[in-house]
Design an enzyme around this catalytic site. Structure first.
Site, PDB file in Angstrom:
ATOM      1  N   LYS A 140     -31.392  53.092  -8.278  1.00  0.00           N
ATOM      2  CA  LYS A 140     -30.740  51.942  -8.909  1.00  0.00           C
ATOM      3  C   LYS A 140     -29.362  51.722  -8.293  1.00  0.00           C
ATOM      4  O   LYS A 140     -28.972  50.586  -7.998  1.00  0.00           O
ATOM      5  CB  LYS A 140     -30.642  52.131 -10.430  1.00  0.00           C
ATOM      6  CG  LYS A 140     -30.061  50.889 -11.103  1.00  0.00           C
ATOM      7  CD  LYS A 140     -30.454  50.736 -12.531  1.00  0.00           C
ATOM      8  CE  LYS A 140     -29.976  49.410 -13.085  1.00  0.00           C
ATOM      9  NZ  LYS A 140     -30.247  49.242 -14.500  1.00  0.00           N
ATOM     10  N   ARG A 187     -31.633  43.119  -6.280  1.00  0.00           N
ATOM     11  CA  ARG A 187     -31.641  43.629  -7.637  1.00  0.00           C
ATOM     12  C   ARG A 187     -32.829  43.123  -8.449  1.00  0.00           C
ATOM     13  O   ARG A 187     -33.276  43.776  -9.399  1.00  0.00           O
ATOM     14  CB  ARG A 187     -30.313  43.250  -8.305  1.00  0.00           C
ATOM     15  CG  ARG A 187     -30.138  43.950  -9.613  1.00  0.00           C
ATOM     16  CD  ARG A 187     -28.739  43.878 -10.167  1.00  0.00           C
ATOM     17  NE  ARG A 187     -28.753  44.641 -11.399  1.00  0.00           N
ATOM     18  CZ  ARG A 187     -27.707  45.164 -11.980  1.00  0.00           C
ATOM     19  NH1 ARG A 187     -26.525  45.011 -11.463  1.00  0.00           N
ATOM     20  NH2 ARG A 187     -27.835  45.840 -13.091  1.00  0.00           N
ATOM     21  N   HIS A 220     -41.136  43.440 -15.784  1.00  0.00           N
ATOM     22  CA  HIS A 220     -40.303  42.955 -16.891  1.00  0.00           C
ATOM     23  C   HIS A 220     -40.602  41.516 -17.301  1.00  0.00           C
ATOM     24  O   HIS A 220     -40.360  41.161 -18.452  1.00  0.00           O
ATOM     25  CB  HIS A 220     -38.812  43.105 -16.557  1.00  0.00           C
ATOM     26  CG  HIS A 220     -38.330  44.526 -16.691  1.00  0.00           C
ATOM     27  ND1 HIS A 220     -38.880  45.556 -15.959  1.00  0.00           N
ATOM     28  CD2 HIS A 220     -37.391  45.088 -17.483  1.00  0.00           C
ATOM     29  CE1 HIS A 220     -38.273  46.688 -16.287  1.00  0.00           C
ATOM     30  NE2 HIS A 220     -37.366  46.436 -17.217  1.00  0.00           N
ATOM     31  N   HIS A 239     -40.848  41.472 -21.142  1.00  0.00           N
ATOM     32  CA  HIS A 239     -39.922  40.729 -22.014  1.00  0.00           C
ATOM     33  C   HIS A 239     -40.675  39.703 -22.867  1.00  0.00           C
ATOM     34  O   HIS A 239     -40.366  39.508 -24.042  1.00  0.00           O
ATOM     35  CB  HIS A 239     -38.853  40.011 -21.183  1.00  0.00           C
ATOM     36  CG  HIS A 239     -37.773  40.934 -20.697  1.00  0.00           C
ATOM     37  ND1 HIS A 239     -36.814  40.550 -19.800  1.00  0.00           N
ATOM     38  CD2 HIS A 239     -37.490  42.223 -21.000  1.00  0.00           C
ATOM     39  CE1 HIS A 239     -36.000  41.563 -19.558  1.00  0.00           C
ATOM     40  NE2 HIS A 239     -36.389  42.590 -20.277  1.00  0.00           N
ATOM     41  N   HIS A 254     -39.174  48.655 -25.757  1.00  0.00           N
ATOM     42  CA  HIS A 254     -38.936  48.011 -24.461  1.00  0.00           C
ATOM     43  C   HIS A 254     -39.743  48.715 -23.358  1.00  0.00           C
ATOM     44  O   HIS A 254     -40.430  48.066 -22.561  1.00  0.00           O
ATOM     45  CB  HIS A 254     -37.431  48.042 -24.139  1.00  0.00           C
ATOM     46  CG  HIS A 254     -37.099  47.509 -22.788  1.00  0.00           C
ATOM     47  ND1 HIS A 254     -37.207  46.168 -22.471  1.00  0.00           N
ATOM     48  CD2 HIS A 254     -36.702  48.131 -21.645  1.00  0.00           C
ATOM     49  CE1 HIS A 254     -36.878  46.002 -21.188  1.00  0.00           C
ATOM     50  NE2 HIS A 254     -36.561  47.174 -20.676  1.00  0.00           N
TER      51      HIS A 254
HETATM   52  N1  NAD Z   1     -28.695  46.904 -19.068  1.00  0.00           N
HETATM   53  C1  NAD Z   1     -29.765  47.214 -18.365  1.00  0.00           C
HETATM   54  O1  NAD Z   1     -29.754  47.266 -17.129  1.00  0.00           O
HETATM   55  C2  NAD Z   1     -31.032  47.557 -19.094  1.00  0.00           C
HETATM   56  C3  NAD Z   1     -32.101  48.145 -18.418  1.00  0.00           C
HETATM   57  C4  NAD Z   1     -33.230  48.534 -19.148  1.00  0.00           C
HETATM   58  C5  NAD Z   1     -33.282  48.300 -20.511  1.00  0.00           C
HETATM   59  N2  NAD Z   1     -32.223  47.712 -21.130  1.00  0.00           N
HETATM   60  C6  NAD Z   1     -32.234  47.502 -22.573  1.00  0.00           C
HETATM   61  O2  NAD Z   1     -32.260  48.777 -23.193  1.00  0.00           O
HETATM   62  C7  NAD Z   1     -32.870  48.649 -24.477  1.00  0.00           C
HETATM   63  C8  NAD Z   1     -33.884  49.741 -24.651  1.00  0.00           C
HETATM   64  O3  NAD Z   1     -33.227  50.972 -24.572  1.00  0.00           O
HETATM   65  P1  NAD Z   1     -33.796  52.261 -25.362  1.00  0.00           P
HETATM   66  O4  NAD Z   1     -35.225  52.431 -25.056  1.00  0.00           O
HETATM   67  O5  NAD Z   1     -32.849  53.346 -25.112  1.00  0.00           O
HETATM   68  O6  NAD Z   1     -33.770  51.748 -26.852  1.00  0.00           O
HETATM   69  P2  NAD Z   1     -32.849  52.098 -28.132  1.00  0.00           P
HETATM   70  O7  NAD Z   1     -31.430  52.061 -27.791  1.00  0.00           O
HETATM   71  O8  NAD Z   1     -33.364  51.190 -29.179  1.00  0.00           O
HETATM   72  O9  NAD Z   1     -33.246  53.590 -28.451  1.00  0.00           O
HETATM   73  C9  NAD Z   1     -34.573  53.880 -28.801  1.00  0.00           C
HETATM   74  C10 NAD Z   1     -34.648  54.719 -30.078  1.00  0.00           C
HETATM   75  O10 NAD Z   1     -34.262  56.045 -29.766  1.00  0.00           O
HETATM   76  C11 NAD Z   1     -33.275  56.495 -30.677  1.00  0.00           C
HETATM   77  N3  NAD Z   1     -32.464  57.455 -29.956  1.00  0.00           N
HETATM   78  C12 NAD Z   1     -31.629  57.243 -28.919  1.00  0.00           C
HETATM   79  N4  NAD Z   1     -31.148  58.407 -28.455  1.00  0.00           N
HETATM   80  C13 NAD Z   1     -31.704  59.381 -29.199  1.00  0.00           C
HETATM   81  C14 NAD Z   1     -31.620  60.798 -29.195  1.00  0.00           C
HETATM   82  N5  NAD Z   1     -30.890  61.447 -28.296  1.00  0.00           N
HETATM   83  N6  NAD Z   1     -32.327  61.500 -30.121  1.00  0.00           N
HETATM   84  C15 NAD Z   1     -33.111  60.852 -31.018  1.00  0.00           C
HETATM   85  N7  NAD Z   1     -33.236  59.508 -31.068  1.00  0.00           N
HETATM   86  C16 NAD Z   1     -32.538  58.784 -30.165  1.00  0.00           C
HETATM   87  C17 NAD Z   1     -32.564  55.220 -31.123  1.00  0.00           C
HETATM   88  O11 NAD Z   1     -31.956  55.394 -32.388  1.00  0.00           O
HETATM   89  C18 NAD Z   1     -33.729  54.257 -31.187  1.00  0.00           C
HETATM   90  O12 NAD Z   1     -34.416  54.405 -32.401  1.00  0.00           O
HETATM   91  C19 NAD Z   1     -33.477  47.264 -24.535  1.00  0.00           C
HETATM   92  O13 NAD Z   1     -32.668  46.429 -25.302  1.00  0.00           O
HETATM   93  C20 NAD Z   1     -33.447  46.807 -23.088  1.00  0.00           C
HETATM   94  O14 NAD Z   1     -33.346  45.414 -22.962  1.00  0.00           O
HETATM   95  C21 NAD Z   1     -31.113  47.352 -20.458  1.00  0.00           C
END
Ligand code: NAD
Length: 363
Positions: free
Chosen positions: A224, A241, A248, A252, A265
């Protein structure tokens, strides 16, 4: 042992620390910032704060109460963004204050955007706690929130000052969330590194304390970082990028049509990867055997390869047309020339996409 990777950008280069117990680095970084007279505040996932009370104590010792928010897509909303600005104002942050985002991708995306926009921009650090955030969302500087019309529709490119990846956080990550992170890891293998894909194909299920996990995360962050360094704002007409969006455009749309409730996601991306592989076969790029390998690997990692419930194909297509990846009214896809090599494709007929969704169980 802690590995350090650098994201090299013209204006805002930064380190990613990857290790198995970065508590000391967290203290070192925050202490240094405070010695420099900077106010350090924290926005954290409330589940993580509950599961790691010691972390919360360390945060409180920095001064001030953290803002705790739920880790779900509803947090990435205008309403919660407004609440976050109010909290920042109540904490009397100034332009030298620095915000730490501790949580999964939801907390990182929201905090990053709040930091990008409050007082026209505050510095922030990412402390990703989900596997998905460690390998993907905490790196690269995409921040933002959702609108009712679509995912990540409002946001900014705002690079963090540093990323602290501590695999110890994964101990209590639910298996379903672990699988979501695997989707992004498979994505990196498919788009840029056939060896990485083979590694996951051989070992689709990983545990938080697998000795090879930090190296796997490092590999994904390195891919990345290299892509972002060459196309920070996704402006290249092809490749660049945008390739990180493999799977996605499908994913999405599925998240939106199921109101961000039916699929995590990473789960939506996992199914999207299978559809992207099938699209690549229709383009004559992958053969049936390769598509089967992608599907098997996604499935073995605990991710869906078909819709769990039928969804109207018309709704999925409508959601895809609102996606940010639409250019000049044309749907844009990332497809695979080979396993380990992705390309952008602009002129895929709608009927092809419709047939892929129908094959996946849409009605
Ligand atoms: N900015 C970017 O480049 C980019 C890239 C990919 C995804 N995203 C975004 O990221 C989001 C998805 O991220 P995600 O999958 O981390 O989702 P999330 O932040 O919703 O976390 C997923 C779940 O895991 C739990 N959790 C997190 N850390 C934990 C831990 N250490 N122990 C226990 N539970 C824990 C959270 O409370 C939640 O219930 C989406 O909104 C997506 O659009 C952004």
């Amino acid at each position: 042992m802690t590995e350090i990777l650098h994201v090299d950008l013209p204006e805002r280069s930064y380190p990613i620390y990857i290790g198995t117990d970065l508590g000391d680095i967290f203290i070192e970084v925050t202490s240094r910032l405070r010695r420099d007279g900077r106010r350090v505040v924290v926005i954290a996932d409330q589940t993580v704060a509950r599961l790691y009370p010691d972390l919360l104590k360390r945060v409180v010792a920095l001064g001030g109460k953290p803002l705790l928010l739920p880790g779900n897509e509803r947090t990435k909303s205008l309403a919660v963004l407004g609440k976050t600005y109010d909290w920042m104002a109540g904490e009397m942050l100034d332009r030298h204050s620095i915000v730490f985002a501790i949580g999964g991708g939801v907390i990182g995306d929201l905090t990053g955007f709040a930091a990008a926009s409050y007082l026209r921009g505050l510095d922030f650090y990412q402390v990703p706690t989900s596997l998905l955030a460690m390998v993907d969302s905490s790196v690269g500087g995409k921040t933002g929130i959702n609108l009712p019309s679509g995912k990540n529709m409002v946001g900014a490119f705002w690079q963090p000052r540093g990323v602290l990846v501590d695999t110890a956080f994964l101990e209590k990550l639910p298996a379903r969330q672990f699988a979501c992170g695997m989707a992004e890891i498979i994505k990196y293998g498919l788009l840029a590194d056939a060896d990485l894909f083979h590694q996951v194909e051989r070992t689709p299920v990983w545990r938080w304390n697998h000795p090879g996990l930090p190296a796997l995360i490092f590999e994904c962050c390195a891919i990345k970082a290299s892509i972002v360094a060459h196309d920070e704002r996704e402006t290249r007409p092809s490749g660049g990028r945008a390739l990180l969006n493999l799977g996605h455009t499908f994913g999405h749309a599925l998240e939106k049509v199921t109101s961000y409730k039916g699929y995590g996601h990473g789960e939506a991306v996992g199914l999207g990867l299978v559809l992207a592989a099938r699209l690549s076969q229709k383009l004559g790029w992958l053969n049936a055997k390769e598509v089967e390998r992608v599907e098997k690997t996604v499935h073995a990692s605990g991710l869906p390869v078909r819709l769990r419930q039928p969804v109207a194909v018309s709704k999925l297509l409508a959601a895809m047309k609102l996606d940010k990846k639409v250019r000049d009214g044309k749907l844009r896809f990332i497809a695979l020339r080979a396993i380990g090599q992705a390309e952008t494709v602009d002129d895929v007929p709608e009927k092809t996409i419709r047939s892929l969704w129908l094959q996946a169980g849409a009605r």
